[in-house]
Design a protein around this motif. Structure first.
Motif, PDB file in Angstrom:
ATOM      1  N   VAL A 117       0.900  -1.357  -0.125  1.00 45.09           N
ATOM      2  CA  VAL A 117       0.112  -0.057   0.026  1.00 45.09           C
ATOM      3  C   VAL A 117       0.926   1.366  -0.082  1.00 45.09           C
ATOM      4  CG1 VAL A 117      -0.163  -0.065   2.593  1.00 45.09           C
ATOM      5  CG2 VAL A 117      -1.688   1.414   1.032  1.00 45.09           C
ATOM      6  N   VAL A 118       0.517   2.330  -0.865  1.00 47.03           N
ATOM      7  CA  VAL A 118       1.033   3.410  -0.950  1.00 47.03           C
ATOM      8  C   VAL A 118       0.392   4.667  -0.182  1.00 47.03           C
ATOM      9  CG1 VAL A 118       2.165   5.182  -2.333  1.00 47.03           C
ATOM     10  CG2 VAL A 118       2.275   2.823  -2.901  1.00 47.03           C
ATOM     11  N   PHE A 119       0.819   5.400   0.804  1.00 46.28           N
ATOM     12  CA  PHE A 119       0.226   6.519   1.330  1.00 46.28           C
ATOM     13  C   PHE A 119       0.707   7.830   0.852  1.00 46.28           C
ATOM     14  CE2 PHE A 119      -0.392   3.129   4.398  1.00 46.28           C
ATOM     15  CZ  PHE A 119      -1.786   3.309   4.732  1.00 46.28           C
ATOM     16  N   GLY A 146       9.793  -1.585   8.769  1.00 46.55           N
ATOM     17  CA  GLY A 146       8.757  -1.967   7.930  1.00 46.55           C
ATOM     18  C   GLY A 146       8.232  -1.211   7.079  1.00 46.55           C
ATOM     19  N   LEU A 147       8.372   0.146   7.114  1.00 47.26           N
ATOM     20  CA  LEU A 147       7.917   1.074   6.290  1.00 47.26           C
ATOM     21  C   LEU A 147       9.105   1.534   5.516  1.00 47.26           C
ATOM     22  CD1 LEU A 147       5.837   3.375   8.847  1.00 47.26           C
ATOM     23  CD2 LEU A 147       5.019   1.425   7.224  1.00 47.26           C
ATOM     24  N   ASN A 170       5.806  -3.751   0.052  1.00 50.44           N
ATOM     25  CA  ASN A 170       5.781  -3.145   1.570  1.00 50.44           C
ATOM     26  C   ASN A 170       5.105  -1.883   1.659  1.00 50.44           C
ATOM     27  OD1 ASN A 170       8.143  -4.859   2.784  1.00 50.44           O
ATOM     28  ND2 ASN A 170       8.740  -4.412   0.981  1.00 50.44           N
ATOM     29  N   PRO A 171       4.427  -1.443   2.545  1.00 52.87           N
ATOM     30  CA  PRO A 171       3.932  -0.362   2.786  1.00 52.87           C
ATOM     31  C   PRO A 171       4.698   1.000   2.867  1.00 52.87           C
ATOM     32  CG  PRO A 171       4.220  -1.153   5.149  1.00 52.87           C
ATOM     33  CD  PRO A 171       4.651  -2.286   4.000  1.00 52.87           C
ATOM     34  N   VAL A 172       4.524   1.783   1.871  1.00 55.20           N
ATOM     35  CA  VAL A 172       5.384   3.160   1.533  1.00 55.20           C
ATOM     36  C   VAL A 172       4.489   4.346   1.901  1.00 55.20           C
ATOM     37  CG1 VAL A 172       6.556   4.360  -0.449  1.00 55.20           C
ATOM     38  CG2 VAL A 172       6.400   1.583  -0.542  1.00 55.20           C
ATOM     39  N   ILE A 173       5.425   5.311   2.454  1.00 50.65           N
ATOM     40  CA  ILE A 173       5.218   6.442   2.870  1.00 50.65           C
ATOM     41  C   ILE A 173       5.476   7.320   1.754  1.00 50.65           C
ATOM     42  CG2 ILE A 173       4.916   8.367   4.443  1.00 50.65           C
ATOM     43  CD1 ILE A 173       3.580   6.006   5.518  1.00 50.65           C
ATOM     44  N   PHE A 174       4.863   7.965   0.842  1.00 48.90           N
ATOM     45  CA  PHE A 174       5.324   8.695  -0.079  1.00 48.90           C
ATOM     46  C   PHE A 174       5.049  10.120  -0.061  1.00 48.90           C
ATOM     47  CE2 PHE A 174       5.338  10.521  -4.517  1.00 48.90           C
ATOM     48  CZ  PHE A 174       6.252   9.693  -5.333  1.00 48.90           C
ATOM     49  N   ILE A 175       6.065  10.826   0.020  1.00 48.56           N
ATOM     50  CA  ILE A 175       5.887  12.356   0.422  1.00 48.56           C
ATOM     51  C   ILE A 175       5.974  13.171  -0.920  1.00 48.56           C
ATOM     52  CG2 ILE A 175       6.730  14.265   1.806  1.00 48.56           C
ATOM     53  CD1 ILE A 175       8.139  11.972   3.694  1.00 48.56           C
ATOM     54  N   GLU A 176       4.837  14.000  -1.108  1.00 48.32           N
ATOM     55  CA  GLU A 176       4.815  15.368  -2.087  1.00 48.32           C
ATOM     56  C   GLU A 176       4.777  16.401  -1.340  1.00 48.32           C
ATOM     57  OE1 GLU A 176       1.773  12.000  -4.097  1.00 48.32           O
ATOM     58  OE2 GLU A 176       1.244  13.954  -3.981  1.00 48.32           O
ATOM     59  N   THR A 243      15.054   8.468  -1.409  1.00 43.55           N
ATOM     60  CA  THR A 243      14.390   7.702  -0.391  1.00 43.55           C
ATOM     61  C   THR A 243      15.246   7.824   0.951  1.00 43.55           C
ATOM     62  OG1 THR A 243      15.474   5.589  -1.242  1.00 43.55           O
ATOM     63  CG2 THR A 243      13.504   6.013  -2.259  1.00 43.55           C
ATOM     64  N   LEU A 244      14.314   7.842   1.933  1.00 42.31           N
ATOM     65  CA  LEU A 244      14.807   7.805   3.296  1.00 42.31           C
ATOM     66  C   LEU A 244      14.922   6.666   3.797  1.00 42.31           C
ATOM     67  CD1 LEU A 244      12.903  11.073   4.502  1.00 42.31           C
ATOM     68  CD2 LEU A 244      14.889  11.037   3.048  1.00 42.31           C
ATOM     69  N   ILE A 245      13.955   5.579   3.777  1.00 40.76           N
ATOM     70  CA  ILE A 245      13.990   4.368   4.005  1.00 40.76           C
ATOM     71  C   ILE A 245      13.658   3.507   3.006  1.00 40.76           C
ATOM     72  CG2 ILE A 245      13.232   2.565   5.545  1.00 40.76           C
ATOM     73  CD1 ILE A 245      15.019   4.745   6.939  1.00 40.76           C
ATOM     74  N   PRO A 246      14.623   2.729   2.243  1.00 43.55           N
ATOM     75  CA  PRO A 246      15.938   2.589   2.593  1.00 43.55           C
ATOM     76  C   PRO A 246      16.786   3.542   2.230  1.00 43.55           C
ATOM     77  CG  PRO A 246      15.210   1.263   0.613  1.00 43.55           C
ATOM     78  CD  PRO A 246      13.990   1.875   1.363  1.00 43.55           C
ATOM     79  N   LEU A 247      17.820   3.909   2.683  1.00 40.69           N
ATOM     80  CA  LEU A 247      18.681   4.952   2.778  1.00 40.69           C
ATOM     81  C   LEU A 247      20.149   4.495   2.175  1.00 40.69           C
ATOM     82  CD1 LEU A 247      19.338   7.913   3.358  1.00 40.69           C
ATOM     83  CD2 LEU A 247      20.325   6.884   5.604  1.00 40.69           C
TER      84      LEU A 247
END
Length: 333
Positions: A117-119, A146-147, A170-176, A243-247
């Motif tokens: 899932v992508v947030f 895990g994120l 994996n769950p991804v936090i996608f920042i715009e 990408t911050l995680i994975p860095l």
């Protein structure tokens, strides 16, 4: 491979990435408040309802807890949801589902439970949204195993990394960044254009100082780098984490060893911000012995984001402040 590009905004790059993935995979769908008829609060799904229909462009009630729960449940059962969170501040209501369910399921079930899932989170200041709608909260999520956390700074990177995030299991936090939805750049039109998560990008090569940044601050760092090159003859290497995680720790350390001076820049608050983690990585590694001076951090002030435009502008790093810090590093003053 099609090498053709087109000048487009970050907003249009987001629409292109989601649409391409939805055409190629029937399990991908978009959900969130106002994503359908309205086309998204920031216009990031305009035209998608007409192409994909209401089954795959799903308007939701105003309940972030319900939205995140439904998305994670759908992901666990084989779908690949994209959640338009709109303002990143609203993830506060989603934290239990994201942190205790999405992030931990794969680990708790020995890798058998996947949560693709992508947030998509609209973050940062710059559009007068005030204290409750302008935060950059990436450090919260970088703390949770895990994120994955993605923060692109150009339209092309937005497309390539959003497609990679949608395909990830994996769950991804996608920042715009709200202030950059209208920013334009050349974007590859090839549907196969995908950028790997966990790989930084060297946006400028240099020899005098390394500036490490991501997201909204990338454009300002590049402006500052060009200006000090032209006026002071300083050669700045710009590392875009993306990408911050994975860095991409290797890219960070290689650049620091090369220049011996490092400035870290982001628009989130300085105290406990993500660039503090980058500083620690450098200090704890063999790259520390290559440093010719202290590691400097430049970030937003530790205050809620003001509504007043002048104060809002003053609280985050400007091009002039970035230049000042670069000169401080190079001139040791």
């Amino acid at each position: 491979m099609n090498n053709e590009t087109k000048l487009m905004s970050v907003r249009d790059a987001i629409i292109m990435a989601m649409s391409e993935e939805m055409r190629s995979d029937e399990n991908v769908f978009l959900m969130g408040e106002d994503v359908g008829i309205f086309g998204g609060d920031f216009g990031t799904s305009v035209g998608m309802l007409e192409e994909f229909g209401a089954e795959r462009i799903r308007d939701t009630p105003i309940s972030e807890n319900a939205i995140s729960g439904c998305a994670i449940g759908a992901a666990m059962t084989g779908m690949r949801p994209i959640v338009d969170v709109t303002f990143m501040d609203f993830v506060v209501y989603m934290m239990d589902n994201i942190v205790n369910q999405a992030a931990k399921t794969r680990y708790m079930f020995g890798g058998k439970g996947q949560v693709p899932v992508v947030f998509r989170c609209a973050a940062g200041s710059g559009v007068g949204s005030a204290a409750q709608h302008s935060q950059s909260l990436e450090s919260w999520f970088c703390h949770i195993p895990g994120l994955k956390v993605v923060a692109p700074g150009t339209p092309a990177d937005v497309k390539g990394l959003l497609k990679a995030s949608i395909r990830d299991n994996n769950p991804v936090i996608f920042i715009e960044y709200k202030a950059q939805y209208n920013m334009k750049g050349e974007v590859p039109l090839d549907p196969d254009f995908v950028l790997p998560l966990g790989k930084a990008d060297l946006k400028r090569e240099g020899k005098d100082v390394t500036v490490i940044t991501y997201g909204r601050m990338l454009d300002r760092v590049l402006q500052a780098a060009d200006q000090v090159r032209d006026t002071e003859g300083i050669s700045v290497e710009v590392v875009d984490l993306r990408t911050l995680i994975p860095l991409d720790k290797e890219a960070i350390l290689e650049s620091v060893k090369k220049t011996g001076r490092v400035l870290l820049v982001n628009d989130a608050h300085k105290t406990n911000g993500f660039i503090g983690e980058v500083s620690a990585i450098i200090s704890e590694s063999e790259a520390f012995d290559y440093l010719d001076g202290p590691i400097l951090r430049l970030a937003a002030e530790d205050i809620p984001v003001p509504y007043n435009q002048a104060l809002e502008t003053a609280m985050i790093p400007s091009v002039e402040r970035i230049k000042k810090y670069i000169l401080k590093l190079v001139n040791n003053r």
